[in-house]
Design an enzyme around this catalytic site. Structure first.
Site, PDB file in Angstrom:
ATOM      1  N   LYS A 102      74.498 124.141  76.627  1.00 13.00           N
ATOM      2  CA  LYS A 102      74.541 125.382  77.416  1.00 13.00           C
ATOM      3  C   LYS A 102      73.523 126.424  76.948  1.00 13.00           C
ATOM      4  O   LYS A 102      73.044 127.224  77.739  1.00 13.00           O
ATOM      5  CB  LYS A 102      75.954 125.955  77.407  1.00 13.00           C
ATOM      6  CG  LYS A 102      76.917 125.154  78.287  1.00 13.00           C
ATOM      7  CD  LYS A 102      78.228 125.889  78.481  1.00 13.00           C
ATOM      8  CE  LYS A 102      79.037 125.290  79.616  1.00 13.00           C
ATOM      9  NZ  LYS A 102      79.548 123.940  79.301  1.00 13.00           N
ATOM     10  N   GLU A 124      80.189 133.850  85.041  1.00 12.76           N
ATOM     11  CA  GLU A 124      81.528 133.348  85.335  1.00 12.76           C
ATOM     12  C   GLU A 124      81.878 132.351  84.239  1.00 12.76           C
ATOM     13  O   GLU A 124      81.000 131.749  83.638  1.00 12.76           O
ATOM     14  CB  GLU A 124      81.528 132.634  86.692  1.00 12.76           C
ATOM     15  CG  GLU A 124      81.060 131.155  86.661  1.00 12.76           C
ATOM     16  CD  GLU A 124      79.591 130.944  86.280  1.00 12.76           C
ATOM     17  OE1 GLU A 124      78.813 131.918  86.336  1.00 12.76           O
ATOM     18  OE2 GLU A 124      79.231 129.799  85.911  1.00 12.76           O
ATOM     19  N   SER A 386      76.698 115.793  75.358  1.00 13.13           N
ATOM     20  CA  SER A 386      76.461 117.189  75.771  1.00 13.13           C
ATOM     21  C   SER A 386      77.042 118.212  74.815  1.00 13.13           C
ATOM     22  O   SER A 386      76.553 119.339  74.756  1.00 13.13           O
ATOM     23  CB  SER A 386      77.009 117.406  77.178  1.00 13.13           C
ATOM     24  OG  SER A 386      78.381 117.060  77.248  1.00 13.13           O
TER      25      SER A 386
HETATM   26  C1  PLP Z   1      80.085 122.967  80.154  1.00 16.33           C
HETATM   27  C2  PLP Z   1      79.984 121.618  79.616  1.00 16.33           C
HETATM   28  C3  PLP Z   1      79.815 120.486  80.434  1.00 16.33           C
HETATM   29  C4  PLP Z   1      79.803 120.556  81.933  1.00 16.33           C
HETATM   30  O1  PLP Z   1      78.727 121.227  82.490  1.00 16.33           O
HETATM   31  P1  PLP Z   1      77.517 120.483  83.239  1.00 16.33           P
HETATM   32  O2  PLP Z   1      76.876 121.586  83.997  1.00 16.33           O
HETATM   33  O3  PLP Z   1      78.119 119.445  84.127  1.00 16.33           O
HETATM   34  O4  PLP Z   1      76.651 119.909  82.208  1.00 16.33           O
HETATM   35  C5  PLP Z   1      79.676 119.245  79.843  1.00 16.33           C
HETATM   36  N1  PLP Z   1      79.738 119.099  78.500  1.00 16.33           N
HETATM   37  C6  PLP Z   1      79.911 120.158  77.681  1.00 16.33           C
HETATM   38  C7  PLP Z   1      79.968 119.924  76.209  1.00 16.33           C
HETATM   39  C8  PLP Z   1      80.040 121.444  78.200  1.00 16.33           C
HETATM   40  O5  PLP Z   1      80.214 122.472  77.366  1.00 16.33           O
END
Ligand code: PLP
Length: 404
Positions: A102, A124, A386
């Site tokens: 993020k 948001e 992620s």
């Molecule tokens: C917020 C988040 C997501 C989902 O957001 P995308 O826009 O789909 O990438 C996925 N993994 C993590 C660790 C997150 O914090």
């Protein structure tokens, strides 16, 4: 899985510039009230100019390096690979500052807002993670920050509310509608129009009206560009056979796909939460300024998404994903809560890495596809990890206790 030739959109790259209409095939666009059009146009012009300016890009890259910890590594998973019979590599966004991908987006938008002369970021948030990331960028850049959060979510995610406050942000509870994420997006859009001269709306994923889906993908492209080079080094000049990412709104998936979609034969797979699978279970519609695949009932009412992972419970997905699905360039699949919990534990035990529950969806699909033979033995799979799972440990403990 075999790569098949993909039809290319006339004259362009598959994940290129969608142009002034912000259309990805029949998806995307800018479906906003008249009052929001000037703000969207101003933002698009500012982003185009910033993105073409080497000084802006250099400042962003420097912050992501010195503050954010980029480049994040690609890790070869010897023990997990031995267990699954496929070669697993992880792109380690869990090692970026604040523990997920993020940061790439919020620092990009924060710098852009500052360049536009704005001193307040609004955002948001559902689970709170994007709110925390935006509050972090605001603190770093010396900007004010207001985060809109459904009232239901402020109670479910008390600790993240406190985190945002520690970072100097104000959290405003939204009491309209179902008092969750989709209502927080509506409220943030309203607040943006009300004070557009001073305020930038820092949207959290590849969704919303043009230019957001394109802009956020470009800010996340760094994941795919780094990973492409790192894989080539590791694989003697080759690309992985398959690139896998989880998708809520779809920003981490879009970011890593962008490094491979156009000139590589790598298969692309996005894994949604089974209870929030906009592209597996949804139908096209308009929400939050975009045309995309959405979870809705027969009357067109938006349905609440449900998942153990709060970051994946958005009832839609970014419009470019709907287009990539339509083109057949990426596949969209779903993972259920049970398989995700198993994958969370498997990665912990074999590699010493606690993944975010969101990221564990991508791991869960790889486990299932390796077991079913869909991923042939020896296939090389790059998973976008992620985020890190520390935030989810208490929840995983409760879920596992409930299982016994
Ligand atoms: C917020 C988040 C997501 C989902 O957001 P995308 O826009 O789909 O990438 C996925 N993994 C993590 C660790 C997150 O914090």
């Amino acid at each position: 899985m075999t790569a098949r030739p993909t039809p290319r959109p006339a004259g362009g790259r598959i994940m290129g510039d969608p142009g002034p209409t912000g259309r990805f095939g029949s998806f995307g666009g800018r479906f906003v009230p008249e009052s929001l059009v000037p703000a969207c146009l101003e933002l698009e012009a500012a982003f185009r100019s910033a993105w073409a300016d080497p000084a802006f890009r250099a400042e962003l890259a420097a912050i992501l390096h010195h503050y954010g910890g980029r480049p994040t590594p690609v890790t070869e998973c010897a023990r997990l690979s031995a267990e699954l019979g496929v070669r697993v590599l992880l792109k380690r966004e869990d090692l970026a500052h604040t523990g997920s991908h993020k940061l790439n987006n919020v620092v990009g938008q924060g710098l852009l807002a500052r360049r536009m002369g704005k001193h307040r970021l609004i955002a948001e948030t559902g689970a709170g993670q994007h709110g925390v990331a935006t509050a972090t960028a605001a603190a770093l850049l010396g900007m004010e920050c207001v985060v809109y959060m459904g009232e239901v979510d402020t109670r479910r995610q008390e600790l993240n509310v406190f985190r945002m406050e520690l970072l100097g942000a104000e959290v405003r509870a939204v009491t309209s509608g179902s008092r969750t994420l989709k209502d927080a997006v509506n409220e943030a859009l309203r607040a943006w129009v009300a004070d557009v001269a001073d305020t930038h709306y820092c949207l959290g994923s590849v969704m919303g009206p043009h230019p957001y889906p394109w802009m956020v993908r470009e800010f996340q492209r760094v994941i795919g560009e780094e990973a492409r080079g790192q894989c080539r080094e590791l694989l003697g000049g080759s690309d992985p056979d398959v690139v896998v990412a989880c998708a809520g709104g779809g920003s981490n998936a879009a970011g890593i796909f962008a490094g491979f979609a156009d000139d590589s034969d790598a298969g692309l797979v996005a894994v949604e939460a089974a209870g929030g699978a906009a592209l597996t279970a949804g139908i096209p519609g308009v929400l939050h300024g975009m045309r995309s695949a959405l979870l809705q009932d027969e009357a067109g009412q938006i349905l609440e998404a449900e998942s153990i992972s709060a970051g994946l419970d958005y009832p839609g997905i970014g419009p470019e994903h709907a287009h990539l699905a339509e083109l057949g360039r990426a596949r969209y699949v779903a993972a259920g809560d049970g398989a995700v919990l198993d994958a969370f534990q498997l990665l912990a035990r074999t590699e010493g890495i606690l993944p975010a529950l969101e990221s564990a969806h991508a791991v869960a699909w790889v486990v299932a596809a390796a077991a079913s033979g869909e991923l042939a033995p020896g296939t090389t799979v790059l998973i976008n990890l992620s985020g890190r799972g520390d935030k989810d440990v208490a929840q995983v403990r409760d879920l596992l206790r409930g299982r016994r």
